[in-house]
Design an enzyme around this catalytic site. Sequence first.
Site, mmCIF file in Angstrom:
data_model
loop_
_atom_site.group_PDB
_atom_site.id
_atom_site.type_symbol
_atom_site.label_atom_id
_atom_site.label_comp_id
_atom_site.label_asym_id
_atom_site.label_seq_id
_atom_site.Cartn_x
_atom_site.Cartn_y
_atom_site.Cartn_z
ATOM 1 N N CYS A 118 0.827 -1.218 0.000
ATOM 2 C CA CYS A 118 0.000 0.000 0.000
ATOM 3 C C CYS A 118 0.853 1.255 0.000
ATOM 4 O O CYS A 118 1.049 1.887 -1.029
ATOM 5 C CB CYS A 118 -0.905 0.041 1.231
ATOM 6 S SG CYS A 118 -1.995 -1.351 1.451
ATOM 7 N N ARG A 119 1.328 1.614 1.179
ATOM 8 C CA ARG A 119 1.983 2.903 1.367
ATOM 9 C C ARG A 119 3.266 3.049 0.556
ATOM 10 O O ARG A 119 3.453 4.043 -0.148
ATOM 11 C CB ARG A 119 2.271 3.141 2.854
ATOM 12 C CG ARG A 119 1.018 3.208 3.691
ATOM 13 C CD ARG A 119 1.323 3.293 5.170
ATOM 14 N NE ARG A 119 1.866 2.023 5.673
ATOM 15 C CZ ARG A 119 2.315 1.835 6.899
ATOM 16 N NH1 ARG A 119 2.314 2.846 7.759
ATOM 17 N NH2 ARG A 119 2.766 0.658 7.284
#
Length: 156
Positions: free
Chosen positions: A12-13
Amino acid sequence: MRILFVCIGNSCRSPMAESVLKSMVTKRGFTNWHVDSAALREWNVGRGPEERAIAVLAEHGLTSDHIARQICADDFRQFDYVFGMDESNVADLLHLVPADGRAKVELLGNYRGKELDRIIIDPYFEHGIHGFRRCFDQIVICCENFIKTHHGSLEQ
């Protein structure tokens, strides 16, 4: 300049940050930059980013062809900066730095601004896409500020 973004699973990040910074440096014509991302844990090695992360990138005209990988000792020797997304990531990274590691390990949120929360919260376990949008917005601010802060001292 070599930048590595790291989060726990590299789904994700960190791949979102990779795509954001790659886009920014390309638009500015910084040709000698290498931007990558990696995981602290092996859970997602060999997989692409989470679907909600891909959707948020697409909302902003960005893509990602990143395949998750786990950080290794050579990363601390080859990269100039290794950014963790939260304090736990940074603590884990600092324990992994080899004696000959040269990378500066930092919290990406250090570039968010003093008045703002410095933690880029993991949106993975949130329902829906809102957390991914918030995460994206945080990353954009941090990457812009990193470039502004270091522009004069960084080689293009």
